[in-house]
Every structure is written in C-alpha cells, then in structure tokens.
Design a protein around this motif. Structure first.
Motif, mmCIF file in Angstrom:
data_model
loop_
_atom_site.group_PDB
_atom_site.id
_atom_site.type_symbol
_atom_site.label_atom_id
_atom_site.label_comp_id
_atom_site.label_asym_id
_atom_site.label_seq_id
_atom_site.Cartn_x
_atom_site.Cartn_y
_atom_site.Cartn_z
ATOM 1 N N PHE A 169 0.882 -1.204 0.026
ATOM 2 C CA PHE A 169 0.018 -0.113 0.053
ATOM 3 C C PHE A 169 0.939 1.362 -0.079
ATOM 4 C CE2 PHE A 169 -2.464 -3.179 2.454
ATOM 5 C CZ PHE A 169 -2.955 -3.657 1.411
ATOM 6 N N SER A 170 0.324 2.325 -0.390
ATOM 7 C CA SER A 170 1.004 3.537 -0.624
ATOM 8 C C SER A 170 1.968 3.453 -1.625
ATOM 9 C CB SER A 170 1.523 3.968 1.079
ATOM 10 O OG SER A 170 1.887 5.454 0.994
ATOM 11 N N ARG A 171 2.898 4.704 -1.396
ATOM 12 C CA ARG A 171 4.029 4.559 -2.279
ATOM 13 C C ARG A 171 5.456 5.280 -2.071
ATOM 14 N NH1 ARG A 171 1.240 8.766 -6.233
ATOM 15 N NH2 ARG A 171 1.885 10.875 -5.364
ATOM 16 N N GLY A 172 6.515 5.222 -2.603
ATOM 17 C CA GLY A 172 7.763 5.601 -2.220
ATOM 18 C C GLY A 172 8.073 4.846 -0.954
ATOM 19 N N ASP A 173 8.973 5.657 -0.081
ATOM 20 C CA ASP A 173 9.562 4.935 1.146
ATOM 21 C C ASP A 173 8.184 4.775 2.291
ATOM 22 O OD1 ASP A 173 9.340 7.412 2.093
ATOM 23 O OD2 ASP A 173 11.467 7.648 2.555
ATOM 24 N N ARG A 174 7.168 5.377 2.015
ATOM 25 C CA ARG A 174 5.809 4.839 2.735
ATOM 26 C C ARG A 174 5.358 3.675 2.386
ATOM 27 N NH1 ARG A 174 7.272 8.711 -0.012
ATOM 28 N NH2 ARG A 174 5.196 9.109 -0.901
ATOM 29 N N SER A 175 5.666 2.840 1.360
ATOM 30 C CA SER A 175 5.233 1.694 0.812
ATOM 31 C C SER A 175 5.364 0.810 2.049
ATOM 32 C CB SER A 175 5.832 1.093 -0.419
ATOM 33 O OG SER A 175 5.905 2.144 -1.507
#
Ligand SMILES: Cc1cc2nc3c(=O)[nH]c(=O)nc-3n(C[C@H](O)[C@H](O)[C@H](O)COP(=O)(O)O)c2cc1C
Ligand code: SF4
Ligand code: SF4
Ligand code: SF4
Ligand code: FES
Ligand code: FES
Lengths: 549, 406, 179
Positions: A169-175
C-alpha cells in the motif's frame, strides 16, 4: 538449448531459464531477494546485477533469459560495487533489530551484508517507521519495518493460492506490506509466506521466540498429514530443548520436490506435528492402567495371538503406518493365519480435498496399505465383534470411539471383545478402554517410507529418539512375529523394505537407494508432477475462455 | 519568424470544435492517410525525423515499426496525456485548444500501426482538458470519424506523476497501481493488457497530421539534422512572459529566454532547467545550447519535455533542490529499492542542509548515493531524479556549503 | 467497440457529497449500468477500476474501506488490491474531505513565484494547516505537486478549476465563493 558462459564456465540450459538458474547449475550463486523460481519475475530488489558482454551497465539476472553465446560475469568490480550500493539501499531504513528477530541466522539481509555489503553506515537521519508485531492471521506475524518490499508474499497469494490477501500500500518509502484492514491471512497455505520472506518481516507465530535457528538440526522427511506426502524438512531442537519447554520438533519446512509439492506445503501439515511432543504421548506399555516393561507387554501380545484361534483375532491397522510396518504386520497376520485385517476406519467428519495439495484422505499411506494387502472390511470386523465372535481386537493408531461409526455399535462391539490391544503414538478414547497398551514411535522418531496416493514411494528419516519404550511398527510387529517363530527380515527398516520389494510386485525393483530424496514410483504408476496452483488454473481457465470467445 | 505548426489553430475562435478545425483544413491529412499504405505512413514519419516529445526523445517512426509483423491479435495505441513533469504545460494547451489535432493524429497513427482501439490517458487533475477532449471525441463519433474501425477510450488518471512513465501508465490503465513494468518485454511487444502497444505523447501525435499533409522532408527541414520539426517549449519561472512558445528545435536556450521576454526578478540569470524538473540544471554560461534532443545531451542535460524553468540571481538553489527532492520522494512509486530508499534519504539530507543542520560530507553522500543508484532501477524516474540531485550540488556546491556547518 | 457513444470514462469530481458517508454503500441501478458500460470499454474489465473509483468517490464522498470492498466486489477483485490502488493515487480520499478541495501547487515554478506565501495565506484564512479540513467541512487544503500550469504560477486547483496567478486578494475572493 542455449549455451552461456558464466565466469568463464560454459553451460547449456533449457530455453527459458534465466541467468540466476543458469548460474546455479554451475554452482555460482547470484545474490537475489525478489526472484523466486516458483513465482513471476518482479525485478524489484535490483540485487541480482551481473555484467553481460556488450551491455553498457550491469543488468538484472532474474529478468534476463540465458541466450546462446551470452557471456556473463558475476564478480566484476562494477558488479561488486553495484551490489554493495544496493545492499546499502536495502538497509538504510532497516531497524537492525537482529538481537530480537527470529530470522537472525537465516536472514538474507545478514547473509548478503556479510558477503556483499560491508560498508560504513552513513545514514544518520531518522528512519521511516512502520507497524511492528502485527498478527496477520493464525500463523503469521508481520514486522513491516523489516520488510524489504520484495513482493514475494504478495505474489504468492496472487499467483499460487489466488486468494490475494496481501498488498503493498501507499508509495515511495511509505510503501507498506499488509492486509486489507479487517481481513486475515487465513488460507491453508499461509505458512509458505514465512518461508519465502527473505528477511524477518514475516515470522511464524508458532515458532516465534522458541529457539535460535542455529541450534536447529534438519532431517529430510515426508509430511504425514495427508495422502499427498509433501516433502519436508523436520527442524529439531536437540541442543537447547529447555529453550522451548522440552519441545523437540521446532518446525516443519517444505522441501522442494517438483513431482509432489514443489516449494510449498499446507498449514494443516505444517502445524500438524503438535502431537509428537504433547502430553498424550504414550511412553510406556501398560495393562489396565499399570505400567509394564516392554518385554512383559510384548509377551502378553504374543500370548494373545498364540492362544486364540485366527478367526477370533481381528486387526485394525492404520494407514499412518509406514510401508515397512504394514509389511511386517502382513507377515505376522499370514504367519498366524489371521484374515480379519483392515485399515479403513471411516473418519467421524469426512474431510475434503482442498483446491491444491491437501487431500481428503488424511493418512499418508493408504495406497501402501492397499497394495501391501491389508484392505479388509473394517465394518465387517466391527459387526463380528458385536456378534461376539472376536476375542482379541488389536487396534493400531485409530480411535474407533471417535470414528464415523454409530457410538452405540462401537460400545456394543467393545463390550463383546475379550481383550482390546491398543498400539499407537498417543492416547485416545480407544486406548483408554484397552486392556493392553503399547507405545509406537512417531514418524519423526524412526525411518520408513510412505506411498502417496499417486503411487510415489518416499522416504522419511529419524530426526529424534523414540520416547520411552516406543518402537517403530516394523520393530514391534517383527518382535512378535519372531517370538511366534515367523520369518523376521531384520533389525532395520531398510531390511524390511528390501523384503517388501522382493515380495510385493508393485514394489519390485525399489530400494532405499533408488527412492533417494525425491521418491520413486511404484511399478506401473505414471510419473507425477506437483499440481498446478489454483491461481494458475484460474488464469489458464480464463485465457481458454478468452480464446473460445 | 519560426513556422507555427502545432499552435497554428490556437488563435482561431472556438478552435476546439470540429467546425473550426475543419475550417482550418483539419482532417485533410486523415483523408490522405486513408489511401496510403500503413507501411508508407510509418516510413514517412521515420523520414520526418520526428522524435518523441514526451521526454525520452525516441524516434517515433522507428518505435512504430517495432510492432511485431507476425502479430495477428489486437494492437493498442495509447496516448500519454499524463503531463506531470514540473515546468511542462504544452499538452494541456493542445488538449484544450486543438483536441481534434490529437484525434486526427491518433487516426493516422492507428492506421500506421494497425490498431483498432486507442486510449487517451489524461491526468486526473486535468478536468477542463478532459472535458474538452471528450467533447471532441464525441464530435468525431457523431461525424463518423471514429467508430469505423477505430475507437477511442478517454481514461482519467487519479494523481501520480509516475503514470507519465509509459509502463507505469499502462499498469494504471489496466486498473492497477502505477508501478512501471520491468523491461523486457517492451510495450511494442507486450504492452497494455498484454498486447503490443504504442505509447506516444500528445504533442508527438499532433505532429503527425502536418507531416502526412505536408511531407516528411518539409518537417525534417524545420529542425536540426537529427530531429525534425518544431516543438512547444513551456517557459516558466523568472521570465517576464511565461508561457508556451513554439519554435524550431534548432532554437537555443538563450533565444528562447529572450522570446519569453528575458529574465525577470533581478534580471540577472543564475540557472535554467531546460527540459522539465528532471533535467540537469544549466548555469548562466551554458545557455547557448541547441534545444533539441542531441544538443541537450551534448550539454550534459536533456531536453525531456522541454519545460524550461528560469532562475534569476536571487533564487536559492538549495531550496529549489529541496522542492524537487521532496517531489521525487513523494512521487517514487516505491517498487524498486534504490529509488524507493534513496529518494527519501536524499530529501532528508537536503532538508537538513536547507534548515542549517547540514554537514559538508552530506554533499558528498548525496552525490555518491545519486551516482550509485543511477542506472540500477526499473524505470527512468530515478535517472530523472539524479539529474537535479547531482547537477544542483555539483554546479552550486558553494551555495550548499555556505548553509552547512563545517 | 463501435457503440457510437463517446466512451468517456467517468464523471468529473463535481457536486461532491457531504462529509458523512452514506449509511449504505451502494450504486443505483443506473450507476451499476454505467459500471458495466465502463468495464466493457477495456479489453479486461479491471481497466475500469480507476474510473469506477472516481465514481464511487463522487457518490459516497470518499473511499471508505466499505466503499473499497464494495468496488472490489463489482470487479471480483480482492479488497487488498483495490486498497493498493486507492492508497497509491493522490486524488482518492480515504478520509472524509471537505465540500471543496483546494490543492495549492508547491513545485518549482510555483515555489519561485511564492507558493509558500500562498499556502500560508490559505492556512491563515481557513484556520487550518495544509492537509486539514475546516471544522464545518467546507474546505480541505492540500499542498500538491506540479499541476502543469506553471506559466500561471503561483496557482492552485479549486475543485475542477485551475485558479491562476494567485494573489492574497484573489484567494480571498475565491474562498468567499466557496459555500
Ligand atoms: C518519470 C517519467 C515521467 C514521464 N512523464 C511523461 C509525461 O508526463 N508525458 C509523456 O508524454 N511522457 C512522459 N514520460 C516519457 C514516457 O515514458 C514515454 O517515453 C513517452 O510517453 C513516449 O512518447 P513519445 O515517444 O511520443 O515521447 C515520462 C517518463 C518518465 C521516466
Ligand atoms: S514481507 Fe517479506 S516477502 Fe513480503 S514483501 Fe516484505 S520482505 Fe518480501
Ligand atoms: S498437503 Fe498433505 S502432505 Fe502436503 S503439507 Fe498438507 S497435509 Fe502435509
Ligand atoms: S525507479 Fe522509482 S519510480 Fe521507477 S519503478 Fe523504481 S521505484 Fe518506481
Ligand atoms: S532478484 Fe533480480 S531484481 Fe530481485
Ligand atoms: S510548478 Fe506549479 S503548476 Fe507547475
């Protein structure tokens, strides 16, 4: 078939093999995280970089098919530098909580860091924080901070079980890896995500904090959970039993066998070994509640078989017994002329096949029992007990008080039998009513073979010592047979197997050598392959529908 | 005076309508193309030296020719209208002011690549352009231009820069997260919904009708040796007249800034981004570069989407880099490790520097991390990100150091 | 595919629902027909997921977990896969949003034109920080990346509209117009 050169060594591989597989054949390990031979190629971890002649920069090996004439280098300075960089990227947000991580010792971050990383850490900023110790279902625990987002677990649920519970879920380093909020990871194959997770992000709730993996020993075995006979490794804790409250079997892990289970096992099998170390294990023989020495107990069995007419004796054998055991039992029955021998006791609640590996028949060796010739009519035996014509009923492994027979009939039958002998690994309703009880060694405590439902004969090996006075089936039956003057094959399982192969045509030509680690087919049985995973079948069905539209 | 090709209709009343477009000679190229063999259309576009105007600058005709000749199943044409590159706004103008040029370009391209279905992926924020273009598509259906062997589906995105990357776009079109796909296979072999697919930018396809109508030689002659035509330069930042300017691709950056009225603010140029946020920055001394694909490449930067962002002397380069570093950390799709991990890390370092808590060795770390990650990722997003990371720090190191503790 | 009608994918995010999610998450029969039409436009029905999520957001106000699960059901997808999509894109709201959404661009060209001052002015006028919604549910304020109208920096998106060349006075007028 393309021929490639890797690090100066040439190898021919089948068309469609990638460079990781080609190198593996040569004994060269290209480090990787996201690639798994049982799953689609994701190309996400970027660790598997190699140099290919004429390519301007390192290329990922997992997504490169071996092509004829390709020249590959896995250890150039450039490749080594790239790997070091990628390792650093993998670790900058990693919590480094190895001291409290169950994966420590078999973690591919640790292993590859030592081999390919070894840089000076220079990330001094605050790491990204994510949820820790989140139960994903009955068996699996997630630590999202440890996750390297390789997506193996997601692809497993998409491509193997087709249940699709996991997502990133989410994207970038928040994945972040996880479940749809409120949903559980509850398919019958959930434990496999722990195996394929290369790091300590997914751990086994049953195994968690029991024992450090470096204290474990591994033995090749076969799952006894159903008629499939999945190949497994038994991990036992011989060195630090006190760390796990005396529990010897720490966990079961799938062992690759393309003909049976590929890389996977089901949760029923994986978590089904609890009875091996639990309270209900029978350690010593007993008569009406009083402990007996093994010899005294065997003496009572011998006497019962000798002193009754063969048609007053009935044996309910079990398809949990190994081929060797069943063959020894057959010899014994033949020697005494006992004809009332059966093994199919109906379960109280019939199980069902699942859509992949698990079989409705939850016994590992029904096919063996059938072929070795113990396939009598259990219901008829019960009827003869009720009629009072059976004096000695020998029950092996079954609990007939909890079988799929009417309770009244069973009670009636047991009332009419003079002596009930129970032989098994664990106590149950039947052992409680038995006049004489003798312990059997559990499958992890002895050597033997099972024949799976497709006719594949597979070896399992002793991982731990038998408890108390417990004996393997062949040993117990062999001792009785010997005492009654019958032909004993010998003091090892293998000798009984040799005799079996000589006697029963379907086993002709088989030996422990020829069975090896991967198993061998009964004479006349067609070779097997692991079944298509449900998700692949669904996709194939969809594309067939597509074409026919 | 440079020739106006792409913006030829912008000044007409109701230029977005079919009537107006027809009135200006629109759809004549399509009439001509209908009697031309597909292979000849591909050849013509090859000869025109048209190069993709979405970012990568790949020769368009050559890309079209990659569709496998043996393929008998569907082929899709996908238009990249996910304009999102910082500093770029040309496609918005085309969608709003000349949507029929794109419809016509798609019709001709579809014939060239034998596609019966096209998708136009418009970024979710572009509501007005989406309405305008949808209305044009409806007009084209009503007029029988569409629906006879070629259909167009207009698709709205939902907010993600990475969907401008062509395979991220395809994933998104398929109803998934905009994760770029690993290559090979390339889209021309296996693209949208598993079928051969050509992805082209809006502006690229708007060049196609004029090429077919007026000939490849004419178009090639408008540009440089290796790139034909004019293109639309988006000029913004510290210039007196920001806006979109059409010019031959042989124009220099200096001339372009002059056309946009010259530098505003202090009036003294400090730096220019020549090709959208992901292009390496150029200093005031470097603006004689020719604004075509190879010219910019030769200057160590890229023409990209031709989004020109001008900075005068008063602009803080570290702050500008922080804006972009935040953007890349926010927009990284997170799929592959080097990009996912280092975009966040670099943002943290630049942030610390701008806040006055930086160390000089942070600058070396930024350069080292960016250089190590370059070329290791699934898509070109990260190679785009390192353009600014490296060039801002290397070319303006003093300015960064002044903010750092020693 | 030649159904004559222009196959546009979804309605614009106008007429937004209020803050509270409707008690029942369900499309009307007409909307369900629209879902099926959209699904039919793509070689694989899943292609219509983004447009249908736009529809769901317009109808239900935001994409609650219930709405995600409902849409997953319409596509025969696992809810986790819909959740992946919803959490990936910035135009999907997982929490109730204001009746109006203001997205102020803070990318490079707008930054050079004073985007931070513009954002601060919005914050002061609305009494909220970026990322928040006013208590009365009127406005959600966001800082967003390049909206590709850099020639008109500083700029913002207000619902469907691009508001160009913002000044404090212009912002005040815009906010006065939002009910
Ligand atoms: C991160 C990234 C963002 C991109 N954004 C866009 C975009 O917004 N519009 C576009 O047309 N191309 C964009 N591209 C380029 C596309 O990947 C692709 O090259 C282009 O759409 C092909 O069309 P063309 O050959 O007509 O230029 C982007 C590429 C990358 C790596
Ligand atoms: S949890 Fe493990 S298997 Fe799943 S993505 Fe993370 S690291 Fe990979
Ligand atoms: S399928 Fe059967 S043999 Fe395989 S793991 Fe499960 S229970 Fe064991
Ligand atoms: S480079 Fe960045 S944007 Fe591209 S696939 Fe990798 S993580 Fe995603
Ligand atoms: S194994 Fe090749 S990229 Fe991960
Ligand atoms: S920077 Fe604000 S619109 Fe482009």
């Amino acid at each position: 078939m393309p021929k490639v050169t890797i690090d100066g060594k040439e190898i021919e591989v089948e068309a469609g093999a990638n460079l990781i597989e080609a190198a593996r054949r040569l004994g060269i390990e290209i480090p990787h995280y996201c690639y798994h031979p049982g799953l689609s190629i994701a190309g996400q971890c970027r660790l598997c970089m190699v140099d290919i002649d004429k390519a301007p920069r390192p290329t990922i090996a997992c997504n490169t098919l071996a092509a004829d004439g390709m020249v590959v280098h896995t250890e150039t300075d450039r490749v080594k530098e790239t790997r070091r960089s990628i390792m650093e990227f993998h670790l900058i947000n990693h919590p480094l909580d190895c001291p409290v991580c169950d994966q420590a010792g078999e973690c591919w971050l640790q292993i590859y860091y030592m081999k390919h990383g070894l840089y000076d850490p220079r990330m001094t900023d605050e790491k990204v924080h994510k949820p820790k110790a989140v139960p994903l279902g009955p068996h699996v625990m997630l630590d999202a901070e440890r996750c390297i987002l390789c997506s193996r677990c997601v692809r497993f649920c998409d491509e193997i079980t087709g249940t699709g519970e996991l997502g990133i879920f989410s994207r970038g380093d928040r994945s972040e890896i996880g479940l749809f909020p409120g949903q559980d990871l509850e398919n019958n194959y959930s434990g496999n995500v722990v195996d394929i997770c290369p790091v300590g992000a997914l751990t086994d709730r049953d195994f968690r904090f029991q024992v450090r993996v470096w204290y474990l020993d591994t033995t090749k075995s076969i799952c006894p959970g159903c008629a499939r006979g999945c190949n497994i490794d038994v991990h036992v804790n011989r060195k630090r039993p006190h760390h796990a409250g005396g529990r010897r079997v720490a966990r079961l892990k799938p062992r690759f066998n393309d003909a049976v289970n590929a890389w996977w096992i089901c949760d029923v099998g994986r978590y089904g070994f609890g009875s091996v170390d639990d309270e209900s294990r029978i350690r010593f023989a007993r008569q009406r509640g009083q402990d007996l020495t093994r010899d005294d107990a065997l003496g009572l069995v011998i006497a019962a078989l000798r002193d009754h007419a063969p048609d007053e004796i009935a044996i309910l054998a079990s398809a949990d017994l190994a081929n060797e055991d069943l063959f020894a039992l057959r010899r014994l029955a033949e020697h005494r002329g006992i004809r009332q021998v059966a093994f199919r006791v109906p379960p109280a609640t019939p199980a069902a096949d699942d859509d992949f590996l698990l079989r409705a028949d939850r016994h590992p060796n029904s096919r063996g029992a059938e072929i070795i010739g113990l396939d009598g009519d259990a219901a008829a035996i019960l009827a003869r007990c009720r009629a009072g014509s059976i004096k000695v009923l020998w029950v092996i492994g079954h609990d007939i008080t909890a079988a799929g027979w009417p309770a009244r009939d069973v009670a009636d039958a047991l009332e009419h039998v003079g002596s009930i002998i129970y032989t098994g690994t664990n106590d149950n309703g039947t052992s409680a009513l038995a006049t004489l009880v003798l312990p059997l060694a559990a499958w992890v405590e002895r050597d033997g073979t099972f024949t799976n439902f497709l006719g594949r004969v597979q070896r399992f090996r002793a991982a731990v010592e038998p408890l108390g006075d417990a004996l393997a089936g062949w040993d117990l039956f062999g001792r009785v047979l010997g005492a009654l003057g019958g032909p004993v094959a010998g003091g090892r399982a293998e000798l009984w197997f040799r005799e079996l192969a000589r006697t029963v045509p379907a086993f002709d030509g088989l030996s422990y050598q020829s069975i090896g680690d991967g198993g061998a087919m009964l004479a006349g049985a067609a070779p097997t392959t692991a079944p298509e995973p449900p998700a692949r079948r669904a996709n194939a069905a969809a594309s067939v529908a597509e074409v026919s539209r | 005076m440079a020739e106006t090709v792409l913006m030829r209709n912008f000044g007409r009343a109701d230029s977005h309508t079919l009537a107006s477009y027809r009135g200006a000679g629109g759809y004549a190229a399509w009439d001509k193309a209908q009697t031309t063999e597909p292979a000849a259309l591909v050849d013509e576009v090859k000869k025109s030296n048209l190069r993709g105007l979405g970012g990568a600058g790949f020769p368009t005709g050559m890309k079209w020719s990659f569709i496998p000749k043996s393929h008998t199943g569907p082929v899709y044409l996908v238009v990249n209208a996910d304009e999102g590159e910082p500093g770029t706004f040309k496609d918005r103008y085309l969608l709003e002011r000349d949507p029929h040029a794109l419809v016509e370009g798609m019709l001709i391209t579809a014939r060239a690549i034998r596609s019966a279905l096209g998708f136009v992926y418009i970024r979710g924020e572009y509501v007005q352009p989406w309405r305008r273009f949808s209305a044009a598509v409806k007009e084209a259906y009503d007029a029988g231009l569409l629906g006879r062997g070629f259909d167009i589906v207009v698709h709205r995105g939902a907010g993600a820069y990475i969907c401008g990357e062509e395979t991220g776009l395809l994933s998104s079109l398929e109803g998934k997260k905009g994760w770029p796909k690993i290559k090979p296979p390339f889209p021309a072999i296996k693209g949208a919904f598993g079928q051969p697919t050509i992805v082209n930018n809006v502006e690229t396809l708007c060049c196609v009708p004029p090429i077919i109508e007026r000939g490849a030689a004419w178009f090639a002659g408008l540009g440089t040796k290796t790139q034909g035509g004019t293109r639309m330069y988006s000029v913004s930042g510290r210039v007196k007249q920001p806006g979109v300017y059409e010019a031959s691709v042989s124009i220099t950056l200096r001339q372009l800034i002059e056309r946009a009225g010259g530098v505003s603010g202090t009036g003294r140029l400090k730096a220019v981004v020549p090709g959208g946020g992901s292009a390496a920055i150029l200093t005031a001394d470097e603006i004689d570069v020719v604004m075509d694909v190879d010219g910019c490449r030769g200057a160590g930067t890229m023409i990209g989407s031709a989004g020109v962002i001008v900075m005068d002397e008063s602009v803080s380069i570290p702050e500008a880099l922080l804006v972009l570093a935040r953007f890349y950390a926010h927009e990284s799709c997170g799929q592959c490790t080097p990009c996912r991990e280092s975009t966040g890390w670099i943002e943290k370092m630049v942030h610390r520097i701008v806040e006055g808590h930086g160390r000089k060795d942070d600058l070396d770390t930024i350069l080292d991390v960016a250089k190590r990650g370059g070329g290791t990722t699934i898509c070109a997003f990260y190679d785009g990100a390192i353009g600014p990371y490296i060039s801002y720090v290397e070319k303006f190191r003093g300015e960064f150091e002044a903010l750092c503790r020693s | 595919m030649s159904n004559g009608a222009p196959p546009t994918s979804s309605r614009p995010p106008t007429e937004r629902a209020g803050l509270a999610a409707p008690a029942t998450i369900k499309f009307s029969p007409e909307q369900l027909a629209e879902v099926r039409r959209l699904q039919g436009l793509y070689p694989d029905a899943r292609g219509a997921l983004l447009p249908v999520l736009h529809m769901a957001q317009d109808t239900f106000g935001y994409l609650s977990l219930e709405a995600e699960a409902y849409v997953a059901g319409l596509f025969g997808l696992s809810p986790a896969h819909v959740h992946e999509v919803v959490t990936f894109y910035t135009l999907y709201f997982q929490q109730p949003k204001g009746r109006h959404v203001v997205g102020v661009c803070h990318n490079l060209s707008c930054h050079l034109a004073g985007a931070q001052d513009i954002l601060r002015h919005f914050e002061a006028r609305l009494g909220i920080a970026r990322g928040e919604t006013t208590d009365d549910g009127r406005v959600t304020l966001q800082a967003v990346e390049c909206l590709c109208a850099c020639e008109a920096a500083p700029m913002a998106q207000v619902d469907d509209r691009y508001e160009m060349q913002l000044t404090p006075e212009k912002i005040d007028r815009i906010l006065d117009g939002l009910r």
